[in-house]
Design a protein around this motif. Structure first.
Motif, PDB file in Angstrom:
ATOM      1  N   THR A  14       0.843  -1.296   0.049  1.00 20.73           N
ATOM      2  CA  THR A  14      -0.135  -0.044   0.009  1.00 20.73           C
ATOM      3  C   THR A  14       0.898   1.218  -0.029  1.00 20.73           C
ATOM      4  O   THR A  14       2.180   1.268   0.104  1.00 20.73           O
ATOM      5  CB  THR A  14      -0.870   0.228   1.351  1.00 20.73           C
ATOM      6  N   ARG A  15       0.226   2.608  -0.265  1.00 22.59           N
ATOM      7  CA  ARG A  15       1.032   3.528  -0.187  1.00 22.59           C
ATOM      8  C   ARG A  15       0.235   4.700   0.440  1.00 22.59           C
ATOM      9  O   ARG A  15      -0.956   4.792   0.286  1.00 22.59           O
ATOM     10  CB  ARG A  15       1.413   3.937  -1.429  1.00 22.59           C
ATOM     11  N   PHE A  16       0.866   5.796   0.945  1.00 25.42           N
ATOM     12  CA  PHE A  16       0.208   7.057   1.103  1.00 25.42           C
ATOM     13  C   PHE A  16       0.986   7.947   0.183  1.00 25.42           C
ATOM     14  O   PHE A  16       2.376   8.110   0.370  1.00 25.42           O
ATOM     15  CB  PHE A  16       0.593   7.325   2.835  1.00 25.42           C
ATOM     16  N   ALA A  17       0.429   8.982  -0.172  1.00 24.83           N
ATOM     17  CA  ALA A  17       0.873   9.679  -1.464  1.00 24.83           C
ATOM     18  C   ALA A  17       0.714  11.122  -1.265  1.00 24.83           C
ATOM     19  O   ALA A  17      -0.072  11.823  -2.065  1.00 24.83           O
ATOM     20  CB  ALA A  17       0.748   9.321  -2.744  1.00 24.83           C
ATOM     21  N   PRO A  18       1.005  11.933   0.010  1.00 25.48           N
ATOM     22  CA  PRO A  18       0.643  13.302   0.033  1.00 25.48           C
ATOM     23  C   PRO A  18       1.565  14.123  -0.781  1.00 25.48           C
ATOM     24  O   PRO A  18       2.719  14.018  -1.247  1.00 25.48           O
ATOM     25  CB  PRO A  18       1.278  13.429   1.609  1.00 25.48           C
ATOM     26  N   ILE A  50       6.159  11.073  -2.356  1.00 26.22           N
ATOM     27  CA  ILE A  50       5.782  12.520  -2.202  1.00 26.22           C
ATOM     28  C   ILE A  50       5.481  12.981  -3.655  1.00 26.22           C
ATOM     29  O   ILE A  50       6.065  12.736  -4.582  1.00 26.22           O
ATOM     30  CB  ILE A  50       7.224  13.408  -1.873  1.00 26.22           C
ATOM     31  N   GLU A  51       4.044  13.555  -3.608  1.00 25.71           N
ATOM     32  CA  GLU A  51       3.446  13.608  -5.071  1.00 25.71           C
ATOM     33  C   GLU A  51       3.849  15.395  -5.043  1.00 25.71           C
ATOM     34  O   GLU A  51       3.179  16.282  -4.874  1.00 25.71           O
ATOM     35  CB  GLU A  51       2.016  13.552  -4.959  1.00 25.71           C
ATOM     36  N   ASP A  52       5.091  15.699  -5.821  1.00 22.43           N
ATOM     37  CA  ASP A  52       5.592  17.163  -5.593  1.00 22.43           C
ATOM     38  C   ASP A  52       5.667  17.455  -7.362  1.00 22.43           C
ATOM     39  O   ASP A  52       6.631  18.178  -7.548  1.00 22.43           O
ATOM     40  CB  ASP A  52       7.013  17.265  -5.144  1.00 22.43           C
ATOM     41  N   SER A 214       0.583  15.173 -15.591  1.00 19.77           N
ATOM     42  CA  SER A 214      -0.641  15.585 -14.857  1.00 19.77           C
ATOM     43  C   SER A 214      -0.660  14.507 -13.762  1.00 19.77           C
ATOM     44  O   SER A 214       0.015  13.608 -13.707  1.00 19.77           O
ATOM     45  CB  SER A 214      -2.129  15.344 -15.698  1.00 19.77           C
ATOM     46  N   TYR A 215      -1.574  14.913 -12.572  1.00 19.51           N
ATOM     47  CA  TYR A 215      -1.827  13.932 -11.612  1.00 19.51           C
ATOM     48  C   TYR A 215      -2.019  12.330 -12.163  1.00 19.51           C
ATOM     49  O   TYR A 215      -1.429  11.335 -11.553  1.00 19.51           O
ATOM     50  CB  TYR A 215      -3.000  14.414 -10.501  1.00 19.51           C
ATOM     51  N   HIS A 216      -3.009  12.340 -13.109  1.00 17.12           N
ATOM     52  CA  HIS A 216      -3.320  11.126 -13.639  1.00 17.12           C
ATOM     53  C   HIS A 216      -2.574  10.208 -14.021  1.00 17.12           C
ATOM     54  O   HIS A 216      -2.265   9.171 -13.701  1.00 17.12           O
ATOM     55  CB  HIS A 216      -4.537  11.213 -14.575  1.00 17.12           C
ATOM     56  N   THR A 232      -5.154   2.874  -1.448  1.00 16.26           N
ATOM     57  CA  THR A 232      -6.137   3.528  -0.420  1.00 16.26           C
ATOM     58  C   THR A 232      -6.279   4.890  -0.814  1.00 16.26           C
ATOM     59  O   THR A 232      -4.971   5.421  -0.667  1.00 16.26           O
ATOM     60  CB  THR A 232      -5.764   3.037   0.841  1.00 16.26           C
ATOM     61  N   ARG A 233      -7.403   5.388  -0.889  1.00 17.79           N
ATOM     62  CA  ARG A 233      -7.279   6.871  -0.817  1.00 17.79           C
ATOM     63  C   ARG A 233      -8.688   7.697  -0.596  1.00 17.79           C
ATOM     64  O   ARG A 233      -9.666   6.595  -0.592  1.00 17.79           O
ATOM     65  CB  ARG A 233      -6.843   7.489  -2.213  1.00 17.79           C
ATOM     66  N   GLY A 234      -8.841   8.814  -0.718  1.00 13.95           N
ATOM     67  CA  GLY A 234     -10.262   9.292  -0.322  1.00 13.95           C
ATOM     68  C   GLY A 234     -11.427   9.153  -1.502  1.00 13.95           C
ATOM     69  O   GLY A 234     -11.026   8.885  -2.492  1.00 13.95           O
TER      70      GLY A 234
HETATM   71  N1  GLU Z   1      -1.593  13.166  -3.790  1.00 17.88           N
HETATM   72  C1  GLU Z   1      -2.952  13.184  -3.608  1.00 17.88           C
HETATM   73  C2  GLU Z   1      -3.424  13.959  -2.440  1.00 17.88           C
HETATM   74  O1  GLU Z   1      -2.613  14.349  -1.638  1.00 17.88           O
HETATM   75  C3  GLU Z   1      -3.091  11.718  -3.366  1.00 17.88           C
HETATM   76  C4  GLU Z   1      -3.270  10.883  -4.745  1.00 17.88           C
HETATM   77  C5  GLU Z   1      -3.617   9.417  -4.596  1.00 17.88           C
HETATM   78  O2  GLU Z   1      -3.607   8.917  -3.359  1.00 17.88           O
HETATM   79  O3  GLU Z   1      -3.820   8.868  -5.734  1.00 17.88           O
HETATM   80  O4  GLU Z   1      -4.296  13.941  -2.321  1.00 17.88           O
END
Ligand code: GLU
Length: 300
Positions: A14-18, A50-52, A214-216, A232-234
Protein backbone atom coordinates in the motif's frame (compact mmCIF):
# COMPACT_ATOMS: atom_id res chain seq x y z
CA UNK A 1 -1.55 -8.79 -20.59
CA UNK A 2 -3.11 -6.99 -17.67
CA UNK A 3 -6.81 -7.64 -17.32
CA UNK A 4 -7.49 -5.99 -13.97
CA UNK A 5 -7.14 -9.14 -11.84
CA UNK A 6 -4.97 -9.39 -8.72
CA UNK A 7 -2.87 -12.40 -7.83
CA UNK A 8 -4.10 -13.43 -4.35
CA UNK A 9 -0.62 -14.77 -3.42
CA UNK A 10 1.08 -11.46 -4.12
CA UNK A 11 2.42 -9.51 -1.15
CA UNK A 12 0.19 -6.55 -0.31
CA UNK A 13 1.84 -3.18 -0.94
CA UNK A 14 0.00 0.00 0.00
CA UNK A 15 1.07 3.62 -0.13
CA UNK A 16 0.38 7.07 1.23
CA UNK A 17 1.00 9.78 -1.37
CA UNK A 18 0.77 13.29 0.11
CA UNK A 19 1.63 16.50 -1.71
CA UNK A 20 4.10 18.69 0.24
CA UNK A 21 2.01 21.83 -0.11
CA UNK A 22 0.87 22.38 3.48
CA UNK A 23 0.62 20.76 6.89
CA UNK A 24 -0.78 17.24 7.22
CA UNK A 25 -4.17 17.33 8.94
CA UNK A 26 -6.50 14.72 10.40
CA UNK A 27 -7.68 13.71 6.93
CA UNK A 28 -4.11 12.86 5.95
CA UNK A 29 -3.56 11.02 9.24
CA UNK A 30 -6.62 8.90 8.47
CA UNK A 31 -5.49 8.19 4.88
CA UNK A 32 -1.99 7.25 6.05
CA UNK A 33 -3.32 5.01 8.84
CA UNK A 34 -5.78 3.22 6.52
CA UNK A 35 -2.89 2.38 4.16
CA UNK A 36 -0.62 1.43 7.07
CA UNK A 37 -3.22 -0.79 8.77
CA UNK A 38 -4.05 -2.58 5.54
CA UNK A 39 -0.36 -3.37 4.92
CA UNK A 40 0.23 -4.47 8.53
CA UNK A 41 -2.86 -6.70 8.62
CA UNK A 42 -1.77 -8.41 5.40
CA UNK A 43 1.88 -8.73 6.46
CA UNK A 44 2.78 -6.47 3.54
CA UNK A 45 4.65 -3.20 2.98
CA UNK A 46 3.58 0.39 3.43
CA UNK A 47 5.30 2.85 1.09
CA UNK A 48 5.47 6.61 1.09
CA UNK A 49 5.51 8.75 -2.04
CA UNK A 50 5.91 12.50 -2.20
CA UNK A 51 3.61 13.91 -4.89
CA UNK A 52 5.56 17.04 -5.72
CA UNK A 53 4.79 17.22 -9.43
CA UNK A 54 3.45 20.74 -8.95
CA UNK A 55 6.77 22.40 -8.22
CA UNK A 56 5.16 25.82 -7.99
CA UNK A 57 3.45 24.72 -4.75
CA UNK A 58 5.73 22.02 -3.30
CA UNK A 59 8.05 23.14 -0.48
CA UNK A 60 10.96 21.31 1.18
CA UNK A 61 9.85 22.35 4.66
CA UNK A 62 6.41 20.78 4.14
CA UNK A 63 8.08 17.58 2.98
CA UNK A 64 10.22 17.55 6.13
CA UNK A 65 7.08 18.05 8.25
CA UNK A 66 5.37 15.11 6.48
CA UNK A 67 8.20 12.75 7.52
CA UNK A 68 8.17 14.12 11.05
CA UNK A 69 4.39 13.83 11.54
CA UNK A 70 4.21 10.34 10.05
CA UNK A 71 7.08 9.07 12.23
CA UNK A 72 5.37 10.57 15.25
CA UNK A 73 2.23 8.65 14.26
CA UNK A 74 4.35 5.51 14.52
CA UNK A 75 4.66 4.77 10.79
CA UNK A 76 7.80 3.78 8.95
CA UNK A 77 8.58 2.97 5.35
CA UNK A 78 11.45 1.84 3.15
CA UNK A 79 13.95 4.42 1.96
CA UNK A 80 14.56 6.07 -0.42
CA UNK A 81 11.13 7.66 -0.65
CA UNK A 82 9.86 8.09 -4.20
CA UNK A 83 9.39 11.70 -5.27
CA UNK A 84 7.53 12.60 -8.43
CA UNK A 85 10.02 15.34 -9.28
CA UNK A 86 12.61 12.57 -9.78
CA UNK A 87 10.38 10.74 -12.27
CA UNK A 88 9.90 13.34 -14.99
CA UNK A 89 11.69 11.26 -17.63
CA UNK A 90 9.47 8.28 -16.94
CA UNK A 91 6.36 10.44 -17.40
CA UNK A 92 7.75 11.83 -20.61
CA UNK A 93 8.52 8.38 -22.00
CA UNK A 94 4.89 7.35 -21.40
CA UNK A 95 3.63 10.50 -23.12
CA UNK A 96 5.88 9.77 -26.06
CA UNK A 97 4.47 6.25 -26.27
CA UNK A 98 0.89 7.59 -26.34
CA UNK A 99 1.89 10.32 -28.78
CA UNK A 100 3.47 7.81 -31.15
CA UNK A 101 0.22 5.80 -31.02
CA UNK A 102 -1.70 8.99 -31.94
CA UNK A 103 -3.69 8.87 -28.70
CA UNK A 104 -2.77 12.33 -27.35
CA UNK A 105 -3.01 15.71 -29.00
CA UNK A 106 -1.83 19.22 -28.16
CA UNK A 107 -4.37 21.63 -26.69
CA UNK A 108 -3.92 25.38 -26.42
CA UNK A 109 -7.36 26.21 -25.00
CA UNK A 110 -7.51 28.42 -21.94
CA UNK A 111 -9.92 27.71 -19.10
CA UNK A 112 -12.11 30.46 -20.48
CA UNK A 113 -12.10 29.00 -24.02
CA UNK A 114 -13.23 25.68 -22.58
CA UNK A 115 -15.95 27.23 -20.48
CA UNK A 116 -17.28 29.20 -23.45
CA UNK A 117 -17.16 26.31 -25.92
CA UNK A 118 -18.67 23.88 -23.42
CA UNK A 119 -21.60 26.08 -22.48
CA UNK A 120 -22.38 27.52 -25.92
CA UNK A 121 -25.04 25.08 -27.17
CA UNK A 122 -26.46 24.25 -23.73
CA UNK A 123 -28.77 25.81 -21.26
CA UNK A 124 -27.39 25.86 -17.73
CA UNK A 125 -24.16 24.31 -16.51
CA UNK A 126 -21.98 22.37 -18.94
CA UNK A 127 -21.36 18.68 -18.05
CA UNK A 128 -18.63 18.06 -15.47
CA UNK A 129 -16.23 15.13 -15.11
CA UNK A 130 -13.50 14.25 -12.59
CA UNK A 131 -11.39 17.25 -13.72
CA UNK A 132 -14.18 19.82 -13.99
CA UNK A 133 -15.90 20.87 -17.20
CA UNK A 134 -15.67 18.07 -19.79
CA UNK A 135 -13.46 19.22 -22.62
CA UNK A 136 -15.60 20.08 -25.67
CA UNK A 137 -12.95 18.78 -28.10
CA UNK A 138 -12.00 22.05 -29.83
CA UNK A 139 -8.31 21.19 -30.36
CA UNK A 140 -9.05 17.54 -31.14
CA UNK A 141 -11.21 18.56 -34.07
CA UNK A 142 -8.65 21.11 -35.26
CA UNK A 143 -5.60 18.88 -34.97
CA UNK A 144 -3.46 17.76 -37.85
CA UNK A 145 -4.12 14.20 -38.95
CA UNK A 146 -0.49 13.13 -38.86
CA UNK A 147 1.85 12.58 -35.96
CA UNK A 148 4.48 15.29 -36.00
CA UNK A 149 7.71 14.57 -34.22
CA UNK A 150 8.77 15.39 -31.52
CA UNK A 151 6.25 15.76 -28.72
CA UNK A 152 5.18 19.43 -28.52
CA UNK A 153 6.48 21.36 -25.48
CA UNK A 154 4.39 24.49 -25.77
CA UNK A 155 0.89 23.07 -25.30
CA UNK A 156 -1.05 20.91 -22.89
CA UNK A 157 -1.48 17.30 -24.02
CA UNK A 158 -4.88 15.66 -23.87
CA UNK A 159 -5.84 12.02 -24.16
CA UNK A 160 -8.13 11.39 -27.12
CA UNK A 161 -10.58 9.33 -25.07
CA UNK A 162 -12.52 7.82 -27.96
CA UNK A 163 -9.35 6.83 -29.82
CA UNK A 164 -7.88 5.44 -26.59
CA UNK A 165 -10.91 3.27 -25.85
CA UNK A 166 -11.05 2.09 -29.46
CA UNK A 167 -7.37 1.15 -29.29
CA UNK A 168 -7.98 -0.86 -26.12
CA UNK A 169 -11.03 -2.61 -27.60
CA UNK A 170 -9.09 -3.55 -30.76
CA UNK A 171 -6.42 -5.43 -28.81
CA UNK A 172 -6.56 -9.20 -29.02
CA UNK A 173 -8.27 -10.81 -25.99
CA UNK A 174 -9.24 -7.39 -24.61
CA UNK A 175 -11.09 -7.90 -21.31
CA UNK A 176 -13.74 -5.36 -20.29
CA UNK A 177 -12.33 -2.35 -18.44
CA UNK A 178 -12.89 -2.82 -14.76
CA UNK A 179 -11.40 -2.56 -11.31
CA UNK A 180 -12.10 -4.03 -7.86
CA UNK A 181 -13.35 -1.61 -5.21
CA UNK A 182 -13.22 -2.61 -1.53
CA UNK A 183 -14.05 0.74 0.10
CA UNK A 184 -17.63 -0.27 0.95
CA UNK A 185 -16.57 -3.18 3.14
CA UNK A 186 -16.73 -5.93 0.54
CA UNK A 187 -15.09 -6.37 -2.86
CA UNK A 188 -17.15 -5.21 -5.79
CA UNK A 189 -16.30 -5.13 -9.48
CA UNK A 190 -16.72 -1.78 -11.18
CA UNK A 191 -17.00 -1.90 -14.98
CA UNK A 192 -16.13 1.11 -17.10
CA UNK A 193 -18.31 1.48 -20.17
CA UNK A 194 -16.93 2.85 -23.45
CA UNK A 195 -19.69 5.38 -24.14
CA UNK A 196 -19.99 6.30 -20.49
CA UNK A 197 -16.25 7.14 -20.29
CA UNK A 198 -16.46 9.34 -23.39
CA UNK A 199 -19.50 11.14 -22.01
CA UNK A 200 -18.55 11.47 -18.35
CA UNK A 201 -14.76 11.87 -18.53
CA UNK A 202 -13.79 13.09 -21.97
CA UNK A 203 -10.33 14.12 -23.16
CA UNK A 204 -8.42 14.59 -19.90
CA UNK A 205 -5.16 16.52 -19.66
CA UNK A 206 -2.09 14.27 -19.33
CA UNK A 207 0.53 17.05 -19.32
CA UNK A 208 0.27 20.76 -18.77
CA UNK A 209 2.39 23.37 -20.45
CA UNK A 210 4.04 24.27 -17.14
CA UNK A 211 4.03 20.76 -15.68
CA UNK A 212 5.52 17.73 -17.44
CA UNK A 213 2.75 15.38 -16.31
CA UNK A 214 -0.73 15.51 -14.84
CA UNK A 215 -1.78 13.87 -11.59
CA UNK A 216 -3.50 11.07 -13.53
CA UNK A 217 -0.49 10.02 -15.57
CA UNK A 218 1.98 10.32 -12.67
CA UNK A 219 -0.14 8.40 -10.20
CA UNK A 220 -0.64 5.51 -12.61
CA UNK A 221 3.05 5.25 -13.47
CA UNK A 222 4.19 5.68 -9.87
CA UNK A 223 1.79 3.08 -8.48
CA UNK A 224 3.05 0.61 -11.10
CA UNK A 225 6.72 1.43 -10.47
CA UNK A 226 6.27 0.99 -6.72
CA UNK A 227 4.37 -2.27 -7.26
CA UNK A 228 1.33 -1.00 -5.35
CA UNK A 229 -1.26 -3.79 -5.06
CA UNK A 230 -3.87 -1.83 -3.07
CA UNK A 231 -4.49 1.88 -3.58
CA UNK A 232 -6.18 3.41 -0.53
CA UNK A 233 -7.31 7.02 -0.88
CA UNK A 234 -10.24 9.36 -0.25
CA UNK A 235 -13.63 8.99 -1.92
CA UNK A 236 -13.06 12.30 -3.69
CA UNK A 237 -10.79 10.38 -6.09
CA UNK A 238 -13.25 7.58 -6.86
CA UNK A 239 -14.44 9.17 -10.13
CA UNK A 240 -10.85 9.58 -11.32
CA UNK A 241 -10.22 5.84 -11.04
CA UNK A 242 -11.76 5.12 -14.46
CA UNK A 243 -9.12 7.41 -16.00
CA UNK A 244 -6.40 5.52 -14.15
CA UNK A 245 -7.66 2.12 -15.29
CA UNK A 246 -7.81 3.32 -18.91
CA UNK A 247 -4.23 4.61 -18.69
CA UNK A 248 -3.07 1.35 -17.09
CA UNK A 249 -4.55 -0.61 -19.96
CA UNK A 250 -3.03 1.70 -22.59
CA UNK A 251 0.40 1.52 -20.98
CA UNK A 252 0.21 -2.20 -20.16
CA UNK A 253 0.39 -1.66 -16.42
CA UNK A 254 -1.35 -3.72 -13.74
CA UNK A 255 -4.56 -2.43 -12.14
CA UNK A 256 -4.33 -2.45 -8.33
CA UNK A 257 -7.31 -3.05 -6.05
CA UNK A 258 -8.86 0.29 -5.05
CA UNK A 259 -10.15 1.17 -1.61
CA UNK A 260 -11.75 4.62 -1.51
CA UNK A 261 -12.31 5.55 2.10
CA UNK A 262 -14.56 8.12 3.75
CA UNK A 263 -13.34 11.69 4.10
CA UNK A 264 -12.69 13.33 7.45
CA UNK A 265 -14.85 16.43 7.80
CA UNK A 266 -14.94 19.37 10.17
CA UNK A 267 -17.82 20.16 12.52
CA UNK A 268 -19.66 21.95 9.71
CA UNK A 269 -19.39 18.85 7.51
CA UNK A 270 -16.77 20.39 5.19
CA UNK A 271 -13.78 18.41 3.97
CA UNK A 272 -10.60 19.42 5.74
CA UNK A 273 -8.30 21.67 3.73
CA UNK A 274 -4.55 22.26 3.97
CA UNK A 275 -5.18 25.73 5.36
CA UNK A 276 -7.24 24.28 8.21
CA UNK A 277 -4.42 24.63 10.75
CA UNK A 278 -6.76 23.88 13.66
CA UNK A 279 -6.81 20.24 12.56
CA UNK A 280 -3.15 20.00 11.59
CA UNK A 281 -1.43 17.00 13.20
CA UNK A 282 1.21 19.45 14.46
CA UNK A 283 -1.45 21.39 16.37
CA UNK A 284 -2.64 18.24 18.15
CA UNK A 285 0.97 17.30 18.90
CA UNK A 286 1.61 20.75 20.38
CA UNK A 287 -1.47 20.29 22.56
CA UNK A 288 -0.07 17.05 23.93
CA UNK A 289 -2.26 14.59 22.00
CA UNK A 290 -1.05 11.00 21.69
CA UNK A 291 -1.06 8.74 18.64
CA UNK A 292 -4.03 6.91 20.17
CA UNK A 293 -5.89 10.23 20.44
CA UNK A 294 -5.39 10.81 16.70
CA UNK A 295 -6.68 7.32 15.90
CA UNK A 296 -9.72 7.97 18.04
CA UNK A 297 -10.33 11.39 16.48
CA UNK A 298 -10.46 9.88 12.99
CA UNK A 299 -12.66 7.00 14.12
CA UNK A 300 -10.11 4.19 13.98
N1 GLU B 1 -1.48 13.33 -3.76
C1 GLU B 1 -2.87 13.10 -3.62
C2 GLU B 1 -3.40 13.92 -2.46
O1 GLU B 1 -2.63 14.45 -1.68
C3 GLU B 1 -3.20 11.65 -3.39
C4 GLU B 1 -3.37 10.93 -4.65
C5 GLU B 1 -3.72 9.47 -4.55
O2 GLU B 1 -3.73 8.91 -3.44
O3 GLU B 1 -3.98 8.86 -5.59
O4 GLU B 1 -4.60 14.05 -2.35
Amino acid sequence: MNNGAQDPDKKTITRFAPSPTGPLHLGHAYAALVAWDMAVEAGGDFLLRIEDIDQSRARAHWEARIYDDLRWLGLWWPEPVMRQSDNLQRYRAALEQLWAADLVYPCTCTRRDIQQAASAPHEGTPPHGPDGVIYPGTCRRARARFVPDPLPQDAALRLDMRAALDAIARRPFAAPLHFTETGDGSARRVTIGHDQAIKTIGDVVLARRDMGSSYHLSVVLDDATQGITHVTRGRDLYEATAIHVILQRLLDLPTPVYHHHRLIRDDAGQRLAKRDDARAIATYRDQGASQADIRRLVGL
